[in-house]
Enzyme design. Structure first.
Site, mmCIF file in Angstrom:
data_model
loop_
_atom_site.group_PDB
_atom_site.id
_atom_site.type_symbol
_atom_site.label_atom_id
_atom_site.label_comp_id
_atom_site.label_asym_id
_atom_site.label_seq_id
_atom_site.Cartn_x
_atom_site.Cartn_y
_atom_site.Cartn_z
ATOM 1 C CG ASP A 81 -60.554 17.984 50.585
ATOM 2 O OD1 ASP A 81 -60.477 17.410 51.682
ATOM 3 O OD2 ASP A 81 -60.816 19.194 50.478
ATOM 4 C CG ASP A 134 -57.271 19.488 53.538
ATOM 5 O OD1 ASP A 134 -57.758 20.302 52.741
ATOM 6 O OD2 ASP A 134 -57.956 18.747 54.265
#
Length: 193
Positions: free
Chosen positions: A118, A120
């Site tokens: 993912d 961040d």
């Protein structure tokens, strides 16, 4: 961080990271007598080690805002997402930058990301962000991203997840140097001024 500065009993992977000269990241923690709270990253999510660093040991310092997309980027959804949402984030007029594995890879050149990682992000948000604007921002960013986004709004009191602030819960989790707190408003001082 050098191996001799690691905490006693540090695991072998942390010693290898220190010997390789890979950077450490500053972590959120209450200050401890003139030492910087840092963390070492290994090759897996389970390989994280909290440590303390002497300020004199700092050779180079990069903030998330310094880590914009560059010609370095590997062909991964995280980097494609960063390219897609960078103009939207710049339009906010707030300091921002990648953190987590993306920030670490951009800062160090060490391949910390994989295809399912993912993205961040940290957005410095000193003034209150209305919840309806937070919802609109999150929706816009998620529509452009090719991976999961994990966005932290850094307020004067600590960090709050954009997804939490964009939600409907009356209280949100605020990450502070003294530990997590449930709060109604992450910007009470700014609103009182």
């Amino acid at each position: 961080m050098t191996p001799d500065a690691l905490p006693a009993g540090a695991p072998a992977w942390a010693v290898e990271i220190a010997q390789a000269g890979l950077p450490v990241v500053v972590r959120r923690a209450a200050p401890e007598t003139d030492l910087i709270p840092v963390g070492l990253r290994g090759t897996t999510r389970a390989e994280r080690l909290a440590a303390w660093l002497e300020p004199a040991a700092v050779r180079r310092q990069l903030s998330p805002e310094d880590l914009k997309i560059s010609s370095y980027c590997r062909d991964l959804p995280v980097f494609s997402s960063l390219v897609a949402i960078e103009p939207l984030l710049d339009d906010l007029g707030l300091p921002w930058g990648p953190t987590g594995a993306a920030g670490y890879e951009l800062a160090s050149g060490w391949p910390a990301l994989h295809a399912a990682s993912d993205l961040d992000l940290l957005i410095h948000c000193t003034a209150p962000l209305p919840r309806d604007q937070a919802r609109a921002l999150l929706t816009t960013l998620q529509a452009q991203a090719l991976c999961r986004l994990d966005i932290l709004l850094e307020t004067p009191l600590g960090g709050v997840a954009l997804a939490d602030w964009a939600g409907n819960a009356p209280r949100v989790l605020l990450k502070t140097a003294g530990g997590p707190q449930l709060v109604i408003d992450p910007w009470p001082e700014a609103r009182a001024a």
